[in-house]
Design an enzyme around this catalytic site. Sequence first.
Site, PDB file in Angstrom:
ATOM      1  N   ASP A   1      15.505  19.999  27.754  1.00 56.70           N
ATOM      2  CA  ASP A   1      14.332  20.755  27.334  1.00 56.70           C
ATOM      3  C   ASP A   1      14.517  22.215  27.747  1.00 56.70           C
ATOM      4  O   ASP A   1      14.928  22.506  28.882  1.00 56.70           O
ATOM      5  CB  ASP A   1      13.074  20.179  27.985  1.00 56.70           C
ATOM      6  CG  ASP A   1      11.809  20.776  27.410  1.00 56.70           C
ATOM      7  OD1 ASP A   1      11.373  20.305  26.346  1.00 56.70           O
ATOM      8  OD2 ASP A   1      11.256  21.720  28.020  1.00 56.70           O
TER       9      ASP A   1
ATOM     10  N   HIS B   1       7.978  34.054  15.700  1.00 52.17           N
ATOM     11  CA  HIS B   1       8.459  32.808  15.098  1.00 52.17           C
ATOM     12  C   HIS B   1       9.912  32.913  14.655  1.00 52.17           C
ATOM     13  O   HIS B   1      10.733  32.027  14.930  1.00 52.17           O
ATOM     14  CB  HIS B   1       7.574  32.453  13.898  1.00 52.17           C
ATOM     15  CG  HIS B   1       8.006  31.217  13.181  1.00 52.17           C
ATOM     16  ND1 HIS B   1       7.874  29.958  13.733  1.00 52.17           N
ATOM     17  CD2 HIS B   1       8.589  31.036  11.974  1.00 52.17           C
ATOM     18  CE1 HIS B   1       8.343  29.057  12.884  1.00 52.17           C
ATOM     19  NE2 HIS B   1       8.786  29.681  11.807  1.00 52.17           N
TER      20      HIS B   1
ATOM     21  N   GLU C   1      11.230  22.032  21.251  1.00 53.47           N
ATOM     22  CA  GLU C   1      12.307  22.608  22.058  1.00 53.47           C
ATOM     23  C   GLU C   1      12.986  21.540  22.906  1.00 53.47           C
ATOM     24  O   GLU C   1      13.572  21.825  23.943  1.00 53.47           O
ATOM     25  CB  GLU C   1      11.778  23.738  22.953  1.00 53.47           C
ATOM     26  CG  GLU C   1      10.757  23.330  23.979  1.00 53.47           C
ATOM     27  CD  GLU C   1       9.307  23.488  23.523  1.00 53.47           C
ATOM     28  OE1 GLU C   1       8.444  23.549  24.403  1.00 53.47           O
ATOM     29  OE2 GLU C   1       9.039  23.534  22.304  1.00 53.47           O
TER      30      GLU C   1
END
Length: 304
Positions: free
Chosen positions: A178, A191, A221
């Site tokens: 992560d 973005h 993510e």
Amino acid sequence: MPDLPEERTEDEQLTDRTELGGRPQKPRETHASLVVIHGERLGERVRLGDEPLTVGRGAENGLQLGEASVSRRHCEIVRDGERFRIRDLGATNRTYLNDQPIIEAWLADGDHVTVGQTILKFVGPANLEARYHAEVHQRTILDTLTGLHNRRYFLDMLDREIARFDRHSRAFSVAILDIDHFKPINDALGHIGGDDILRDLGRLLRQRVRRNDIAARIGGEEFALLLPETPLEQGAELAEHLRRAVAEHPFRGEDKPVAMTVSAGVAEWVKAMHSASDILRAADRALYEAKGAGRNRVKVSRQE
């Protein structure tokens, strides 16, 4: 110390993302192939080459079909000069070619082979339809942003690896990675910049994993690795190799340098586990332990 993967070129990565099980040939090449046109692996394409291809329920087959109606070694396809022959291997439910049971027969472009409930189409080497089926299959198994496998494909492969463990007791591990503090990075870059980071991380993972490993994006993510033939300690070393590679990589978002790290949790499948969710929960617990210990580190889940 495990054999750490060598960095691979984009061509080699493309090859790995287009062949069955993660090691295919480039779609632009023309080869005879089998395409699943009915069954749970709809759209999957298997290239036929000089080596015989066996089809069956067993993990040792080049094309493994998990249906109960499929024999362990159901049939075999062999190259004979410029043509291919199919041979039934004594399957309980027989092998069918164009709806007729066969013992052995030549294959012609467009033939349908039925194995259990799965129907395979033989596509000759000059048939452009093979590329179409390969592209359809690609869209069903890949994450469009990162080029890694998607969550659905990862879970399918994890279930297959669990079944393989049940038959052969082959060790395997799962790692969940992560990105640390990704929200502030995404907020700062916007973005498009955040997508640039994720795309670059996907490329880095594809370059660094071993050929038989499955790398997938399973969340925004969050990424996962399926590591066949890999016990816990070796899985942790491979995850650490990737953690260092990420920390040292010069990421850029919207053409701005970005310092980024990942945390990882690693778990090995053990006999006490019953389903994919068990090993994923174990890896997830180890991941949160890594987060709680300060991030940018690898933790393992040890279970008997």
